[in-house]
Each structure stands twice: as structure tokens, then as C-alpha cells.
Design an enzyme around this catalytic site. Structure first.
Site, PDB file in Angstrom:
ATOM      1  N   ASP A  10       0.840  -1.187   0.000  1.00  0.00           N
ATOM      2  CA  ASP A  10       0.000   0.000   0.000  1.00  0.00           C
ATOM      3  C   ASP A  10       0.889   1.255   0.000  1.00  0.00           C
ATOM      4  O   ASP A  10       2.073   1.195   0.326  1.00  0.00           O
ATOM      5  CB  ASP A  10      -0.901  -0.021   1.234  1.00  0.00           C
ATOM      6  CG  ASP A  10      -1.762   1.215   1.359  1.00  0.00           C
ATOM      7  OD1 ASP A  10      -2.507   1.513   0.407  1.00  0.00           O
ATOM      8  OD2 ASP A  10      -1.679   1.892   2.396  1.00  0.00           O
ATOM      9  N   ASP A  12      -0.250   5.285   0.877  1.00  0.00           N
ATOM     10  CA  ASP A  12      -0.430   6.254   1.962  1.00  0.00           C
ATOM     11  C   ASP A  12      -0.694   5.560   3.295  1.00  0.00           C
ATOM     12  O   ASP A  12      -1.608   4.754   3.422  1.00  0.00           O
ATOM     13  CB  ASP A  12      -1.577   7.220   1.644  1.00  0.00           C
ATOM     14  CG  ASP A  12      -1.408   8.568   2.335  1.00  0.00           C
ATOM     15  OD1 ASP A  12      -0.428   8.739   3.088  1.00  0.00           O
ATOM     16  OD2 ASP A  12      -2.243   9.450   2.120  1.00  0.00           O
TER      17      ASP A  12
END
Length: 256
Positions: A10, A12
Site C-alpha cells: 500500500d 499512503d
């Protein structure tokens, strides 16, 4: 511990926090690259092109990757549609350049003239006219596709509306549920697995959000690593029925 060949990661909250670096993430990626692991950043953001995302990682976060290491919901949406729709299908899009370019590169025609599909993603220039067209086209028979269900996304002003908020408006007005592509749905994970050409048993999902990153891995039967540098907190996660495969406070703790 398994010898994972692929890492879906991932952005952020895991790799950075907005414009702020997470130094452990850069060190983690470097260790993966040194061991020749397959690194793919899997993100629900459909607004940016892979080239833009990779440039941001290189220039602002000390992570040396290319566009080939980026997989957005825009790309996943385009790949999904290529697997189910005829070539040159017509699509109406509520979204930004990253989504539109991904669809065009896969040979789709973007138009509001009797499209077979309506794709709705994050659009910071959304207008009533765009939403009106989307609603009317879906009510007239176009298939409704949503990029991702995120209700909010963080920026320097706080938790602003995400793609899911726009999609929910269209869903309410049409009384039709969209086919959702992004995390926590399994579609983006299946498309990403096809991209890296690895079985799910050889890949682990790394993220900071139990309800998107980890749930997406669970939904497709993939091992996962929750890092507590972003959204989810240990006191919340412990209450979940299905626990993450692994958890760490920092990616420096992970043994590759």
C-alpha cells in the site's frame, strides 16, 4: 515463515504519510529489491498515472521504482473491463486523468453517447452535470463500475471526500450497486496477481489499513502484513474476527 516472492504494498500510511516520509518503508523496499523480490505498489488512488506515482516515490520518498511497480485502481479497472467487455467498448467516466488514460490505453472509447459502461472514481472537478449524466446512463442500462469504496482520503486539510462518497451518490440516485474494483474487493487483487504472474500463496499484502489492505488480502485468500504506521490501531484490530497474518510496529521489524 514463507519465502514470499511477491510483495503487494500500500502507499499512503504504509509507504508515506501524505508528503511525509516513512524512512522504514524506504529501507524495507531496498531490502526487497536487494533480494530480488517482486514489488508492486497496489493503491486505491485512480487519479494519478503510474508514471506520476513512481516519480513521486523516487523524488520525494527515496524509493527507486518505475511505473512497472505501480498498480492503481485505474489500471485494475481497465484490466477488469478488458477481461469482460468487447474491444472498443464505449465507456462514460467520472474521474481524472489517471483513470481516463488507463481505459484509453486498453482501447476503450470514452464517450457519453450510449456507453455500455459507466465508471465512477474520484474526481476533484466533479459537477452536477457529470453526475447527472452518469445517473441517467446507468438508469438507461449502462453497467455501473466503481473504482473504490474509500469514503475519505487524507490530505493537509483533513479527511476529505473520497471516491466512495461520489460513488454512493450515484448508487443512491440509480438504486443500483456498482461492481467495485479496489481494496477491499478481490478484483484488484486478482488483477494484480495476473500482472505479476505469481500464485497467491507466493505473495503477501502489506498495508496499514485493516479494512482495505488486509481485508482485500483476506477476501482473496492471501497472507498479509499489517504495519501500525497509518490508520489501523492494535486496540481496534484485536476485535476483528479474522486477524492479520502478521503485524509489526515498523517495517524495519520484518525479516525477509
Amino acid at each position: 515463515m514463507k519465502d514470499y516472492q511477491g510483495y503487494f504494498i500500500d502507499l499512503d500510511g504504509t509507504t508515506y504519510k501524505g508528503k511525509k516520509r516513512i524512512p522504514a518503508a524506504a529501507r524495507f523496499i531496498k531490502r526487497l529489491q536487494e533480494r530480488q523480490k517482486n514489488v508492486l505498489f497496489v493503491t486505491n488512488n485512480s487519479t494519478r498515472t503510474p508514471e506520476f506515482v513512481a516519480e513521486n516515490l523516487r523524488n520525494n520518498h527515496n524509493i527507486n521504482v518505475t511505473s512497472k511497480n505501480i498498480y492503481t485502481t485505474a489500471l485494475a479497472t481497465a484490466d477488469y473491463l478488458s477481461s469482460v467487455a468487447p474491444a472498443m467498448s464505449k465507456i462514460y467516466v467520472v474521474g481524472e486523468s489517471g483513470l481516463k488514460q488507463a481505459l484509453q490505453k486498453n482501447g476503450f472509447i470514452l464517450t457519453d453517447d450510449n456507453p455500455a459502461y459507466v465508471v465512477v472514481g474520484l474526481d476533484t472537478d466533479v459537477t452536477y452535470d457529470k453526475l447527472e449524466k452518469a445517473v441517467l446512463l446507468i438508469r438507461n442500462g449502462a453497467i455501473f463500475i466503481g473504482t473504490n469504496a474509500d469514503s475519505n482520503l487524507p490530505n493537509e486539510r483533513g479527511m476529505v471526500p473520497g471516491a466512495g462518497s461520489i460513488i454512493k451518490l450515484v448508487e443512491y440516485a440509480t438504486q443500483q450497486q456498482p461492481i467495485m474494483i479496489g481494496k477491499p474487493e478481490s478484483i484488484i487483487m486478482k488483477m494484480a496477481l495476473k500482472k505479476v504472474r505469481l500464485p497467491k500463496e507466493k505473495v503477501i499484502m502489506v498495508g496499514d489499513n485493516y479494512h482495505t489492505d488486509i481485508q482485500a488480502a483476506i477476501n482473496v485468500g492471501m497472507d498479509n502484513l499489517l504495519v501500525y504506521t497509518g490508520l489501523s490501531r492494535p486496540t481496534e484490530v484485536v476485535k476483528e474476527t479474522v486477524q492479520p497474518t502478521f503485524t509489526v510496529e515498523s517495517l524495519d521489524e520484518w525479516q525477509i
